[in-house]
Design an enzyme around this catalytic site. Structure first.
Site, PDB file in Angstrom:
ATOM      1  N   ASP A  96      88.110  26.296  67.780  1.00 47.68           N
ATOM      2  CA  ASP A  96      86.993  26.918  67.065  1.00 47.68           C
ATOM      3  C   ASP A  96      85.703  26.189  67.412  1.00 47.68           C
ATOM      4  O   ASP A  96      85.705  24.959  67.533  1.00 47.68           O
ATOM      5  CB  ASP A  96      87.169  26.719  65.553  1.00 47.68           C
ATOM      6  N   LYS A 116      82.603  24.332  66.300  1.00 46.39           N
ATOM      7  CA  LYS A 116      82.276  23.611  65.054  1.00 46.39           C
ATOM      8  C   LYS A 116      80.795  23.801  64.775  1.00 46.39           C
ATOM      9  O   LYS A 116      79.938  23.253  65.466  1.00 46.39           O
ATOM     10  CB  LYS A 116      82.609  22.119  65.158  1.00 46.39           C
TER      11      LYS A 116
HETATM   12  N1  LIG Z   1      85.280  26.386  62.821  1.00 46.01           N
HETATM   13  C1  LIG Z   1      85.327  25.489  61.863  1.00 46.01           C
HETATM   14  N2  LIG Z   1      86.482  25.210  61.232  1.00 46.01           N
HETATM   15  C2  LIG Z   1      86.548  24.290  60.264  1.00 46.01           C
HETATM   16  N3  LIG Z   1      85.489  23.578  59.819  1.00 46.01           N
HETATM   17  C3  LIG Z   1      84.307  23.807  60.414  1.00 46.01           C
HETATM   18  C4  LIG Z   1      84.169  24.762  61.453  1.00 46.01           C
HETATM   19  N4  LIG Z   1      82.888  24.771  61.835  1.00 46.01           N
HETATM   20  C5  LIG Z   1      82.259  23.872  61.093  1.00 46.01           C
HETATM   21  N5  LIG Z   1      83.088  23.267  60.229  1.00 46.01           N
HETATM   22  C6  LIG Z   1      82.708  22.212  59.293  1.00 46.01           C
HETATM   23  O1  LIG Z   1      83.327  21.004  59.688  1.00 46.01           O
HETATM   24  C7  LIG Z   1      83.891  20.348  58.575  1.00 46.01           C
HETATM   25  C8  LIG Z   1      85.199  19.734  58.984  1.00 46.01           C
HETATM   26  O2  LIG Z   1      85.051  18.375  59.139  1.00 46.01           O
HETATM   27  P1  LIG Z   1      85.546  17.435  57.948  1.00 46.01           P
HETATM   28  O3  LIG Z   1      86.647  18.084  57.259  1.00 46.01           O
HETATM   29  O4  LIG Z   1      85.785  16.086  58.466  1.00 46.01           O
HETATM   30  O5  LIG Z   1      84.366  17.441  56.935  1.00 46.01           O
HETATM   31  P2  LIG Z   1      83.070  16.603  57.120  1.00 46.01           P
HETATM   32  O6  LIG Z   1      83.362  15.164  56.990  1.00 46.01           O
HETATM   33  O7  LIG Z   1      82.112  17.239  56.216  1.00 46.01           O
HETATM   34  O8  LIG Z   1      82.749  16.926  58.625  1.00 46.01           O
HETATM   35  P3  LIG Z   1      81.574  16.381  59.456  1.00 46.01           P
HETATM   36  O9  LIG Z   1      81.143  15.084  58.854  1.00 46.01           O
HETATM   37  O10 LIG Z   1      82.171  16.224  60.805  1.00 46.01           O
HETATM   38  O11 LIG Z   1      80.561  17.458  59.365  1.00 46.01           O
HETATM   39  C9  LIG Z   1      84.135  21.417  57.579  1.00 46.01           C
HETATM   40  O12 LIG Z   1      83.970  20.906  56.276  1.00 46.01           O
HETATM   41  C10 LIG Z   1      83.117  22.469  57.873  1.00 46.01           C
HETATM   42  O13 LIG Z   1      81.975  22.276  57.055  1.00 46.01           O
END
Ligand SMILES: Nc1ncnc2c1ncn2[C@@H]1O[C@H](COP(=O)(O)OP(=O)(O)OP(=O)(O)O)[C@@H](O)[C@H]1O
Length: 504
Positions: free
Chosen positions: A209, A211
């Site tokens: 996916d 991101k």
């Molecule tokens: N295609 C996707 N699938 C899942 N999550 C996605 C996608 N695109 C963006 N995201 C974002 O990435 C986050 C996943 O990373 P993680 O679960 O570690 O949270 P995070 O710590 O908030 O992430 P980061 O700090 O890397 O933004 C999700 O919470 C979402 O907001």
């Protein structure tokens, strides 16, 4: 249960560093709560009040009467008093509130008064405590900890789960299921240094996916009612009318969607994250329209999909949501295809990719191996522990941040370094105000703060350093942005930092 005993439990929990002992103390206190005290008592043990708003400010607390000599308050009596205080409104409410707070405080001993002030002021709120309480609830209710955790992730409310576990046991906990309209803890992603490593975790075939670097949204629709929640389950429906309109236009009547809202420029490339965030935050003026992109479907017209494998959820998603509102997704069967998808995401100006296993269920609230994010740049979400007053051009502003990683063992934080790099004038102004609010000790040089504010930090590496308590420090740390959507209890851990140091 006597309130003084709850106060003593909290003090004993802080005084011991053993996780096991903390859990035992909390479980023992939970067992001693009367049935009508469970909700309030669980909240107090988490360092919170049951009531969201009490209207009691510092001025009222400062004028508290002298303490009582003997403890007479019960948890139930304190809760009833606070409930009455929180209900005060209308003309003369200030004076009436003062009177009720005065009555409560004059019945409290000095220790109890200190504790009440902490509860009213929010100083006892501790994200890390929630994990301990989950274990304690399981022990006190004699139910499996996995059941408590799942109920909590589905309900999002510790008090509700604690009451169910202690009064209805496993059967009551099993009744927590997805309910359209009630937010549930979103599934999270692990991180990997490369797409190959990510594939090693998810297995192949997988999907890659894009991101998106926006804000996580969970959208619930039931008929014409639409609600939008953040990653931390705050309701931001009123701030995202374009998301509400997009979901209302879908043919399905009942849906729960997981996705990301993004600000785009006129060519469709992503705008900087700050623009999306300022639109979604309480402060900040509207800048650009936000577009929702969905990557998961948790409920569709009466069918819960949480336990269905990714492949089935995504097929249902593609049916329910028109293609322009779907996150870019590439099915891959080889590392080379995955590498191409990663390169394409970066070329399109996106933050990276999330590699996902098509076999896996939607793991509510978990950071498992089924979703693995890969970004070209390594960052950590750390917690600000203290801030130094600036010098020269930055005189008068709180500037140099002391950064801590979470230590899940102790529920505390381990300092890893300091930085004032990357801070714009606007951020300096904002953080000065924010950290004065969070201050617990204001020294001439350093202001110590409650460990609540998460900040995203970029760095060039992790080095061994005997000067820091964890034995490791960040090289060239710099601030990327403040994360208001992430509680301190979810900040990166010292184990993650050590793993980076060890090159694993
Ligand atoms: N295609 C996707 N699938 C899942 N999550 C996605 C996608 N695109 C963006 N995201 C974002 O990435 C986050 C996943 O990373 P993680 O679960 O570690 O949270 P995070 O710590 O908030 O992430 P980061 O700090 O890397 O933004 C999700 O919470 C979402 O907001």
């Amino acid at each position: 249960m006597r309130f003084v005993d709850l106060v003593a439990t909290s003090a004993a929990v802080s005084a011991t560093s053993s996780r096991k002992a903390k859990v035992e103390l909390l479980a023992d206190a939970l067992r001693r709560l009367g049935p009508e005290e469970v909700v309030a008592g669980s909240a107090y043990l988490a360092g919170e009040l049951r009531q969201r708003q009490t209207g009691v400010g510092w001025a009222t607390l400062r004028d508290a009467p002298p303490p009582a000599g003997e403890p007479t308050l019960t948890v139930g009596a304190v809760d009833r008093a606070i409930e009455e205080i929180s209900k005060v409104g209308g003309a003369g409410s200030q004076a009436r509130r003062r009177e009720l707070v005065g009555a409560l405080f004059s019945a409290a001993t000095a220790d109890e008064q200190r504790h009440l002030i902490g509860l009213f002021g929010g100083e006892l709120r501790q994200g890390a405590q929630a994990g301990l309480l989950v274990d304690a609830i399981a022990r006190a209710g004699e139910v499996p900890v996995t059941l408590v955790r799942r109920a909590l992730l589905l309900a999002g409310d510790l008090k509700e789960v604690s009451t169910a576990a202690l009064t209805g046991g496993a059967a009551a906990l099993a009744e927590f299921t997805l309910r359209v309209g009630r937010p549930l803890a979103p599934m999270l992603a692990q991180s990997a240094a490369s797409v190959d490593d990510a594939l090693a975790a998810t297995g192949v075939p997988a999907v890659v996916d894009v991101k998106l670097d926006g804000i996580r949204i969970q959208v619930h629709r039931s008929g014409d009612e639409v609600a939008v929640f953040t990653r931390s389950l705050d309701d931001i429906t009123s701030r995202l009318p374009e998301v509400v309109a997009a979901v209302r236009a879908l043919p399905a009547r009942e849906v729960v969607l997981d996705g990301e809202a993004m600000a785009l420029d006129e060519t469709g490339r992503p705008r900087p994250f700050q623009e999306t965030a300022s639109r979604a935050a309480t402060r900040g003026r509207p800048v650009t329209a936000l577009t929702p992109y969905f990557f998961d479907l948790l409920h569709l017209d009466g069918a819960d999909l949480l336990d269905a494998p990714g492949r089935d959820r995504w097929a249902a998603l593609a049916e329910a949501v028109p293609e322009p509102l779907l996150v870019g997704r590439t099915a891959v069967t080889t590392p080379a295809e995955a590498a191409d998808a990663f390169a394409a995401a970066l070329a399109a100006g996106q933050e990276g990719v999330v590699v996902k296993s098509p076999e896996s269920p939607y793991d509510v609230g978990r950071r498992g191996a089924a979703w693995v994010k890969v970004k070209p740049r390594h960052t950590l979400d750390l917690v600000v522990l203290a801030v130094e007053w600036g010098h020269g051009r930055r005189k008068g502003w709180l500037s140099n941040l002391h950064l801590g990683a979470r230590d899940p063992e102790t529920g505390g934080f381990v300092m890893l370094g300091k930085t004032f790099k990357g801070l714009t004038d606007e951020l300096l102004r904002w953080q000065t105000e924010r950290f004065l609010e969070l201050a617990v000790h204001k020294g001439d040089w350093v202001v110590t703060v409650r460990p609540e504010q998460v900040v995203e930090i970029a760095f060039d590496g992790v080095q061994a350093s005997p000067r820091y308590p964890g034995g490791v420090a960040l090289r060239f740390a710099r601030v990327l942005r403040y994360r208001d959507d992430k509680p301190a209890a979810e900040a990166d851990t010292i184990d993650t930092v050590r793993a980076i140091h060890n090159g694993t």
